[in-house]
Design a protein around this motif. Sequence first.
Motif, PDB file in Angstrom:
ATOM      1  N   ASN A 147       0.848  -1.192   0.000  1.00 49.98           N
ATOM      2  CA  ASN A 147       0.000   0.000   0.000  1.00 49.98           C
ATOM      3  C   ASN A 147       0.881   1.238   0.000  1.00 49.98           C
ATOM      4  OD1 ASN A 147       0.354  -1.325   2.811  1.00 49.98           O
ATOM      5  ND2 ASN A 147       0.242   0.868   3.253  1.00 49.98           N
ATOM      6  N   ARG A 148       0.294   2.370  -0.383  1.00 44.97           N
ATOM      7  CA  ARG A 148       0.988   3.642  -0.199  1.00 44.97           C
ATOM      8  C   ARG A 148       1.127   3.894   1.292  1.00 44.97           C
ATOM      9  NH1 ARG A 148       3.923   6.522  -3.551  1.00 44.97           N
ATOM     10  NH2 ARG A 148       2.899   8.515  -3.100  1.00 44.97           N
ATOM     11  N   PHE A 149       2.149   4.581   1.657  1.00 45.01           N
ATOM     12  CA  PHE A 149       2.498   4.871   3.046  1.00 45.01           C
ATOM     13  C   PHE A 149       1.303   5.400   3.848  1.00 45.01           C
ATOM     14  CE2 PHE A 149       4.526   7.868   6.110  1.00 45.01           C
ATOM     15  CZ  PHE A 149       5.156   6.905   6.865  1.00 45.01           C
ATOM     16  N   GLY A 150       1.035   4.764   4.979  1.00 44.58           N
ATOM     17  CA  GLY A 150      -0.019   5.248   5.862  1.00 44.58           C
ATOM     18  C   GLY A 150      -1.413   4.720   5.541  1.00 44.58           C
ATOM     19  N   ARG A 151      -1.525   4.014   4.419  1.00 45.77           N
ATOM     20  CA  ARG A 151      -2.861   3.590   3.987  1.00 45.77           C
ATOM     21  C   ARG A 151      -3.153   2.151   4.409  1.00 45.77           C
ATOM     22  NH1 ARG A 151      -4.877   8.337   3.241  1.00 45.77           N
ATOM     23  NH2 ARG A 151      -6.697   7.133   2.633  1.00 45.77           N
ATOM     24  N   VAL A 152      -4.331   1.709   4.009  1.00 43.80           N
ATOM     25  CA  VAL A 152      -4.777   0.368   4.371  1.00 43.80           C
ATOM     26  C   VAL A 152      -4.028  -0.679   3.532  1.00 43.80           C
ATOM     27  CG1 VAL A 152      -6.803  -1.130   4.372  1.00 43.80           C
ATOM     28  CG2 VAL A 152      -7.044   1.292   4.957  1.00 43.80           C
ATOM     29  N   SER A 165      -0.545   1.173  -8.956  1.00 39.37           N
ATOM     30  CA  SER A 165      -0.245   1.101 -10.397  1.00 39.37           C
ATOM     31  C   SER A 165       0.386   2.394 -10.927  1.00 39.37           C
ATOM     32  CB  SER A 165      -1.449   0.673 -11.221  1.00 39.37           C
ATOM     33  OG  SER A 165      -2.532   1.476 -10.914  1.00 39.37           O
ATOM     34  N   ASP A 166       0.075   3.526 -10.326  1.00 39.95           N
ATOM     35  CA  ASP A 166       0.705   4.774 -10.782  1.00 39.95           C
ATOM     36  C   ASP A 166       2.178   4.863 -10.388  1.00 39.95           C
ATOM     37  OD1 ASP A 166      -1.698   5.533 -11.728  1.00 39.95           O
ATOM     38  OD2 ASP A 166      -2.150   6.995 -10.143  1.00 39.95           O
ATOM     39  N   HIS A 167       2.617   3.977  -9.519  1.00 44.73           N
ATOM     40  CA  HIS A 167       3.976   4.080  -8.982  1.00 44.73           C
ATOM     41  C   HIS A 167       4.865   2.931  -9.424  1.00 44.73           C
ATOM     42  CE1 HIS A 167       2.550   7.402  -6.523  1.00 44.73           C
ATOM     43  NE2 HIS A 167       1.453   6.681  -6.415  1.00 44.73           N
ATOM     44  N   ARG A 169       6.690   0.571 -12.564  1.00 45.70           N
ATOM     45  CA  ARG A 169       7.316   0.864 -13.860  1.00 45.70           C
ATOM     46  C   ARG A 169       7.236  -0.344 -14.764  1.00 45.70           C
ATOM     47  NH1 ARG A 169      13.011   3.265 -11.890  1.00 45.70           N
ATOM     48  NH2 ARG A 169      12.227   5.008 -10.645  1.00 45.70           N
ATOM     49  N   PRO A 170       7.479  -0.150 -16.048  1.00 49.78           N
ATOM     50  CA  PRO A 170       7.508  -1.312 -16.941  1.00 49.78           C
ATOM     51  C   PRO A 170       8.490  -2.344 -16.399  1.00 49.78           C
ATOM     52  CG  PRO A 170       7.643   0.731 -18.196  1.00 49.78           C
ATOM     53  CD  PRO A 170       7.733   1.118 -16.751  1.00 49.78           C
ATOM     54  N   GLY A 171       8.083  -3.596 -16.420  1.00 56.48           N
ATOM     55  CA  GLY A 171       8.935  -4.663 -15.883  1.00 56.48           C
ATOM     56  C   GLY A 171       8.535  -5.075 -14.486  1.00 56.48           C
ATOM     57  N   ASP A 172       7.883  -4.166 -13.735  1.00 60.71           N
ATOM     58  CA  ASP A 172       7.362  -4.541 -12.420  1.00 60.71           C
ATOM     59  C   ASP A 172       6.114  -5.403 -12.623  1.00 60.71           C
ATOM     60  OD1 ASP A 172       9.306  -2.859 -11.381  1.00 60.71           O
ATOM     61  OD2 ASP A 172       7.923  -1.200 -10.967  1.00 60.71           O
ATOM     62  N   LEU A 173       5.802  -6.220 -11.630  1.00 60.10           N
ATOM     63  CA  LEU A 173       4.666  -7.137 -11.784  1.00 60.10           C
ATOM     64  C   LEU A 173       3.785  -7.150 -10.546  1.00 60.10           C
ATOM     65  CD1 LEU A 173       6.287 -10.422 -13.162  1.00 60.10           C
ATOM     66  CD2 LEU A 173       4.839  -8.819 -14.415  1.00 60.10           C
ATOM     67  N   ILE A 174       2.514  -7.466 -10.771  1.00 58.07           N
ATOM     68  CA  ILE A 174       1.607  -7.767  -9.656  1.00 58.07           C
ATOM     69  C   ILE A 174       1.111  -9.189  -9.881  1.00 58.07           C
ATOM     70  CG2 ILE A 174      -0.570  -7.193  -8.524  1.00 58.07           C
ATOM     71  CD1 ILE A 174      -0.227  -4.296  -9.563  1.00 58.07           C
TER      72      ILE A 174
END
Length: 329
Positions: A147-152, A165-167, A169-174
């Motif tokens: 999660n983004r810092f401080g969030r759920v 997803s906004d953070h 980069r190409p090559g990263d995976l979920i």
Amino acid sequence: MIEMSLEPWFEAVREGARALAEGHLVAFPTETVYGLGADATNSSAVARVFEAKGRPVGHPLIIHVGSAEALDRWAIDIPEYARDLAFSAFPGPLTLILKKSEAVSSLVTGGQDTVGLRAPAHPVAQALIAEFERAGGSGAIAAPSANRFGRVSPTSSEAVRAELSDHLRPGDLIIDGGDSQIGVESTIVDCTADCPSIARPGAITTDMVRSITGLDPVPFSNQIRVSGSLKSHYAPAARVVLEGDVEPGDGFIALSHHPTPRGAIRLLDAPTPEHFARGLYRALRRADALGLNRVVAISPEGQGIGVAIRDRLERASHGSTSRSLGEEG
Ligand code: TXA
Ligand code: MG
């Protein structure tokens, strides 16, 4: 001929292992919550975890390993009770804080001389670690909750995508591995003193720690905070309140035996505390998706997972009223 049947997710795991080896970030499922992983021995990949999360450096990451056998590679001066915990509860929802070995970069530990080690039980996480090691990688994945810092914390791959997803980069995976079964983060046991101490409550309870180690653990307390340590948040945008009247239009989170107050929006209807833990973060996310201003939550009582639920709800309620106080990861 022996028939081999690979799990349908195995190709994603193989790609994930490759991505980790190449220095990319890989978000992956665990039984507690989803993690955002990087090769723990690759400093630039680890730095990207802090960046993608928006997490200040200085907040240490947990290193995820395959099993208790990996402890001696990443930690030193391991007390006997910590080995007992690892050999009884790994893989599982438990993180041990130990003195770090030289193999652990201080970027991962936020400059501290201790390291958090955990072996997650989710089959996809297990396979990812094994495959990463088999392919010549370190087999050690530094990962905070995705999660983004401080969030759920996210408990599904959709929630990871919404968070990050906004953070990425190409090559990263979920990697998708379904809903997290436990739903709250691992129990953290500080094993750097003569006696274990519960630093974050989770599904491994104080009673379990006591019965595994034969020692009386220092209980968890979210009241006493050493100076400089900040209250964690786990907070949605909606304000979380733990007592008071429920107004029409409020979100409502409670065990099933609490009827929904008139006009409230039921976000969680959990038959047991275990179901409550599993559904809690999804319910908080839904409050935000619905644009609710306020969520009233009635925590389950009792020991067991209830301790962890009360801790997270308290932090969420704290976060929503005085966000400037602090952090979580
Ligand atoms: O269930 C979990 O533990 C999840 C999954 C992904 O494994 N991970 C997780 O990581 O919750 P994170 O980074 O969101 O929370 C880890 C907590 C942080 O509060 C961090 O400060 C603490 O563990 N921690 C990590 N290493 C530590 C260390 N060496 N000493 C003290 N605290 C540590
Ligand atoms: Mg976190």
